[in-house]
Design a protein around this motif. Sequence first.
Motif, PDB file in Angstrom:
ATOM      1  N   THR A  10      16.256  30.096  15.866  1.00  0.00           N
ATOM      2  CA  THR A  10      16.713  29.146  16.887  1.00  0.00           C
ATOM      3  C   THR A  10      17.609  29.819  17.917  1.00  0.00           C
ATOM      4  OG1 THR A  10      16.591  27.326  15.295  1.00  0.00           O
ATOM      5  CG2 THR A  10      17.954  26.990  17.247  1.00  0.00           C
ATOM      6  N   LEU A  11      18.482  30.705  17.447  1.00  0.00           N
ATOM      7  CA  LEU A  11      19.455  31.324  18.345  1.00  0.00           C
ATOM      8  C   LEU A  11      18.865  32.442  19.191  1.00  0.00           C
ATOM      9  CD1 LEU A  11      22.629  31.567  16.058  1.00  0.00           C
ATOM     10  CD2 LEU A  11      22.156  29.905  17.863  1.00  0.00           C
ATOM     11  N   ALA A  12      17.861  33.149  18.684  1.00  0.00           N
ATOM     12  CA  ALA A  12      17.341  34.329  19.384  1.00  0.00           C
ATOM     13  C   ALA A  12      16.922  34.052  20.823  1.00  0.00           C
ATOM     14  CB  ALA A  12      16.194  34.944  18.589  1.00  0.00           C
ATOM     15  N   PRO A  13      16.065  33.036  21.079  1.00  0.00           N
ATOM     16  CA  PRO A  13      15.698  32.792  22.481  1.00  0.00           C
ATOM     17  C   PRO A  13      16.864  32.324  23.337  1.00  0.00           C
ATOM     18  CG  PRO A  13      14.810  31.086  21.047  1.00  0.00           C
ATOM     19  CD  PRO A  13      15.352  32.152  20.162  1.00  0.00           C
ATOM     20  N   GLN A  14      17.846  31.635  22.730  1.00  0.00           N
ATOM     21  CA  GLN A  14      18.999  31.193  23.505  1.00  0.00           C
ATOM     22  C   GLN A  14      19.845  32.391  23.938  1.00  0.00           C
ATOM     23  OE1 GLN A  14      21.178  28.022  21.545  1.00  0.00           O
ATOM     24  NE2 GLN A  14      19.317  27.162  20.668  1.00  0.00           N
ATOM     25  N   VAL A  15      20.066  33.335  23.028  1.00  0.00           N
ATOM     26  CA  VAL A  15      20.841  34.534  23.367  1.00  0.00           C
ATOM     27  C   VAL A  15      20.091  35.364  24.403  1.00  0.00           C
ATOM     28  CG1 VAL A  15      21.763  36.707  22.456  1.00  0.00           C
ATOM     29  CG2 VAL A  15      22.025  34.587  21.148  1.00  0.00           C
ATOM     30  N   LEU A  16      18.781  35.524  24.206  1.00  0.00           N
ATOM     31  CA  LEU A  16      17.990  36.275  25.176  1.00  0.00           C
ATOM     32  C   LEU A  16      18.023  35.593  26.533  1.00  0.00           C
ATOM     33  CD1 LEU A  16      16.072  38.513  25.977  1.00  0.00           C
ATOM     34  CD2 LEU A  16      14.192  37.224  24.930  1.00  0.00           C
ATOM     35  N   GLY A  17      18.001  34.248  26.535  1.00  0.00           N
ATOM     36  CA  GLY A  17      18.062  33.527  27.801  1.00  0.00           C
ATOM     37  C   GLY A  17      19.351  33.794  28.555  1.00  0.00           C
ATOM     38  N   LEU A  49      12.989  30.413  29.100  1.00  0.00           N
ATOM     39  CA  LEU A  49      12.489  31.689  28.605  1.00  0.00           C
ATOM     40  C   LEU A  49      10.978  31.646  28.418  1.00  0.00           C
ATOM     41  CD1 LEU A  49      13.098  34.527  27.561  1.00  0.00           C
ATOM     42  CD2 LEU A  49      13.538  33.526  25.315  1.00  0.00           C
ATOM     43  N   MET A  50      10.469  30.533  27.928  1.00  0.00           N
ATOM     44  CA  MET A  50       9.024  30.395  27.738  1.00  0.00           C
ATOM     45  C   MET A  50       8.284  30.513  29.062  1.00  0.00           C
ATOM     46  SD  MET A  50       8.954  27.311  24.930  1.00  0.00           S
ATOM     47  CE  MET A  50       7.194  27.066  25.068  1.00  0.00           C
ATOM     48  N   PHE A  51       8.793  29.832  30.083  1.00  0.00           N
ATOM     49  CA  PHE A  51       8.127  29.891  31.383  1.00  0.00           C
ATOM     50  C   PHE A  51       8.269  31.270  32.015  1.00  0.00           C
ATOM     51  CE2 PHE A  51       8.154  25.270  31.008  1.00  0.00           C
ATOM     52  CZ  PHE A  51       6.924  24.939  31.570  1.00  0.00           C
ATOM     53  N   LEU A  52       9.385  31.959  31.749  1.00  0.00           N
ATOM     54  CA  LEU A  52       9.550  33.316  32.258  1.00  0.00           C
ATOM     55  C   LEU A  52       8.513  34.237  31.637  1.00  0.00           C
ATOM     56  CD1 LEU A  52      11.164  35.504  33.804  1.00  0.00           C
ATOM     57  CD2 LEU A  52      12.584  35.743  31.750  1.00  0.00           C
ATOM     58  N   GLY A  76      10.222  41.361  39.408  1.00  0.00           N
ATOM     59  CA  GLY A  76      11.491  40.855  39.908  1.00  0.00           C
ATOM     60  C   GLY A  76      11.764  39.426  39.506  1.00  0.00           C
ATOM     61  N   ALA A  77      11.203  39.005  38.371  1.00  0.00           N
ATOM     62  CA  ALA A  77      11.374  37.625  37.916  1.00  0.00           C
ATOM     63  C   ALA A  77      12.833  37.353  37.567  1.00  0.00           C
ATOM     64  CB  ALA A  77      10.490  37.353  36.700  1.00  0.00           C
ATOM     65  N   THR A  78      13.284  36.169  37.885  1.00  0.00           N
ATOM     66  CA  THR A  78      14.653  35.758  37.565  1.00  0.00           C
ATOM     67  C   THR A  78      14.623  34.683  36.491  1.00  0.00           C
ATOM     68  OG1 THR A  78      14.626  34.088  39.326  1.00  0.00           O
ATOM     69  CG2 THR A  78      15.486  36.280  39.870  1.00  0.00           C
ATOM     70  N   PHE A  79      15.740  34.558  35.785  1.00  0.00           N
ATOM     71  CA  PHE A  79      15.804  33.602  34.691  1.00  0.00           C
ATOM     72  C   PHE A  79      16.153  32.219  35.230  1.00  0.00           C
ATOM     73  CE2 PHE A  79      17.456  31.478  30.950  1.00  0.00           C
ATOM     74  CZ  PHE A  79      16.489  31.806  30.018  1.00  0.00           C
ATOM     75  N   THR A  80      15.170  31.589  35.855  1.00  0.00           N
ATOM     76  CA  THR A  80      15.307  30.220  36.356  1.00  0.00           C
ATOM     77  C   THR A  80      13.993  29.495  36.109  1.00  0.00           C
ATOM     78  OG1 THR A  80      14.575  30.929  38.556  1.00  0.00           O
ATOM     79  CG2 THR A  80      16.957  30.825  38.166  1.00  0.00           C
ATOM     80  N   MET A  81      14.082  28.191  35.947  1.00  0.00           N
ATOM     81  CA  MET A  81      12.857  27.413  35.778  1.00  0.00           C
ATOM     82  C   MET A  81      12.059  27.475  37.080  1.00  0.00           C
ATOM     83  SD  MET A  81      12.140  26.002  32.846  1.00  0.00           S
ATOM     84  CE  MET A  81      11.236  24.474  33.052  1.00  0.00           C
ATOM     85  N   GLU A  98       4.522  25.483  40.051  1.00  0.00           N
ATOM     86  CA  GLU A  98       4.328  26.689  39.255  1.00  0.00           C
ATOM     87  C   GLU A  98       4.454  26.403  37.769  1.00  0.00           C
ATOM     88  OE1 GLU A  98       6.120  31.208  39.246  1.00  0.00           O
ATOM     89  OE2 GLU A  98       6.091  30.050  41.126  1.00  0.00           O
ATOM     90  N   GLN A  99       5.307  25.458  37.418  1.00  0.00           N
ATOM     91  CA  GLN A  99       5.404  25.056  36.016  1.00  0.00           C
ATOM     92  C   GLN A  99       4.054  24.561  35.511  1.00  0.00           C
ATOM     93  OE1 GLN A  99       8.534  22.340  34.846  1.00  0.00           O
ATOM     94  NE2 GLN A  99       9.932  23.182  36.381  1.00  0.00           N
ATOM     95  N   LYS A 100       3.390  23.754  36.327  1.00  0.00           N
ATOM     96  CA  LYS A 100       2.092  23.198  35.943  1.00  0.00           C
ATOM     97  C   LYS A 100       1.076  24.308  35.733  1.00  0.00           C
ATOM     98  CE  LYS A 100      -1.252  19.646  37.261  1.00  0.00           C
ATOM     99  NZ  LYS A 100      -1.609  18.602  38.266  1.00  0.00           N
ATOM    100  N   ALA A 101       1.130  25.339  36.577  1.00  0.00           N
ATOM    101  CA  ALA A 101       0.183  26.437  36.458  1.00  0.00           C
ATOM    102  C   ALA A 101       0.399  27.233  35.172  1.00  0.00           C
ATOM    103  CB  ALA A 101       0.305  27.360  37.673  1.00  0.00           C
ATOM    104  N   ARG A 102       1.650  27.309  34.721  1.00  0.00           N
ATOM    105  CA  ARG A 102       1.955  28.085  33.513  1.00  0.00           C
ATOM    106  C   ARG A 102       1.896  27.249  32.239  1.00  0.00           C
ATOM    107  NH1 ARG A 102       7.274  31.741  35.161  1.00  0.00           N
ATOM    108  NH2 ARG A 102       6.861  31.886  37.401  1.00  0.00           N
ATOM    109  N   LEU A 103       1.785  25.941  32.370  1.00  0.00           N
ATOM    110  CA  LEU A 103       1.916  25.053  31.216  1.00  0.00           C
ATOM    111  C   LEU A 103       0.850  25.322  30.158  1.00  0.00           C
ATOM    112  CD1 LEU A 103       3.511  22.739  29.984  1.00  0.00           C
ATOM    113  CD2 LEU A 103       2.005  21.133  31.200  1.00  0.00           C
ATOM    114  N   GLY A 104      -0.375  25.621  30.599  1.00  0.00           N
ATOM    115  CA  GLY A 104      -1.452  25.858  29.642  1.00  0.00           C
ATOM    116  C   GLY A 104      -1.148  27.007  28.701  1.00  0.00           C
ATOM    117  N   VAL A 105      -0.566  28.084  29.244  1.00  0.00           N
ATOM    118  CA  VAL A 105      -0.220  29.231  28.408  1.00  0.00           C
ATOM    119  C   VAL A 105       0.911  28.869  27.451  1.00  0.00           C
ATOM    120  CG1 VAL A 105       0.556  31.624  28.411  1.00  0.00           C
ATOM    121  CG2 VAL A 105      -0.972  30.823  30.204  1.00  0.00           C
TER     122      VAL A 105
END
Length: 399
Positions: free
Chosen positions: A7-14, A97-100, A153-158, A163-170
């Motif tokens: 549970t904590l791993a993705p939060q810390v990475l985020g 993090l998932m969307f990134l 150059g991706a940034t950690f933002t939603m 674009e969310q819709k385009a990535r949702l399937g993955v």
Amino acid sequence: MEDLLRTLAPQVLGVLARKHGQFDACEDAVQEALLEASLKWPAELPREPKAWLMAVANRRLVDFYRSESARRSREEHFTAMDTQSTSVSGADDTLTLMFLCCHPALSAPSQLALTLRAVGGLTTAEIASAFLVPEATMGQRISRAKQGIQKAGATFTMPPPAEQKARLGVVLHVLYLIFNEGYAASSGASLQREDLTTEAIRLTRLLMAAVPDDGEVAGLLALMLLTDSRRKARTLTDGTPVPLAEQDRSLWNHQQIQDGIALLTSVLGRTRPGPYQLQAAIAAVHAEAATDAATDWPQILALYTVLEKMAPSPVVTLNRAVAVAMVKGPAAGLALLDGLDSALGKSHRLDVVRGHLHELAGDSAEARNAYLAAAAKAGSLPERRYLMGKVAGMETGGA
């Protein structure tokens, strides 16, 4: 402890990725922090586990930049970080993090692999098994994916809604794979990994809260709940697998079944059905049958036929073959398996189904050969023992 780390791993990475942008280095640092936690926490769990992981990961980042001869100002920036204030934030960065990880700069396989590693917590070997590729190949793919995130150059933002819709399937596919690895572990001493199924359900609930009007998100959550409802009945006390037809249905979690069916009912007819809704509908038919004999196999076959046209895959064909066998006889089901060897030849699942259908047809010799082939390929120890038990029973005339 494993549940807490997962549970904590993705939060810390985020937190690290948002603050510093160096996704590759941050992910490596978090993995090293998790390894250190797995060694030290069993003896003494820290009062602030997330803060502890943040502090260790930050130290690893300092070491990384030192080894790369980074500018002293950057090193001082990392060293002076206020880890306590950033680590105890209650925000759950997992969805971001998932969307990134599903960034469009990456290929679909790389998106899946990276998300399974960074968010799902699967090992490289487990991900390789899910994709039916060598572990070394998957390791290289994950490494390239992390570098691709950095180069883009991706940034950690939603991302914005479009674009969310385009990535949702993955994102949905990743959650589906995490759940499947937990429901039927590809390797190890246990058939099931409750930590993974629980985490997949938790993440899908988070996603549904973010996109409540998406029918496929609801369909996936319904599928998970309906499938997970059978968990307690799927194994004996010694870990031996119990086939669906032989399960004690009184052990099924009927609250999960009610929740899953209610969720599915709420979206059917309101949104256009997709593959996850169809799979959930199939799971619902199984869940609603009081006994195995009462299962509505014609309805299941009809749903698989639609699913195969909508989202064709060897696995869907394999499952449809079972439904065909139950409706039209085992010979009809076996005929559908003939073209699957090239796609599923390395997986034990094809041999298991082939053995089961030969057994239904009364051909013990062919069933035995198929079960032997399946046992040789199975990575899960309980499944291997179960299959060898089937073979032994046939050899002694017990089958």
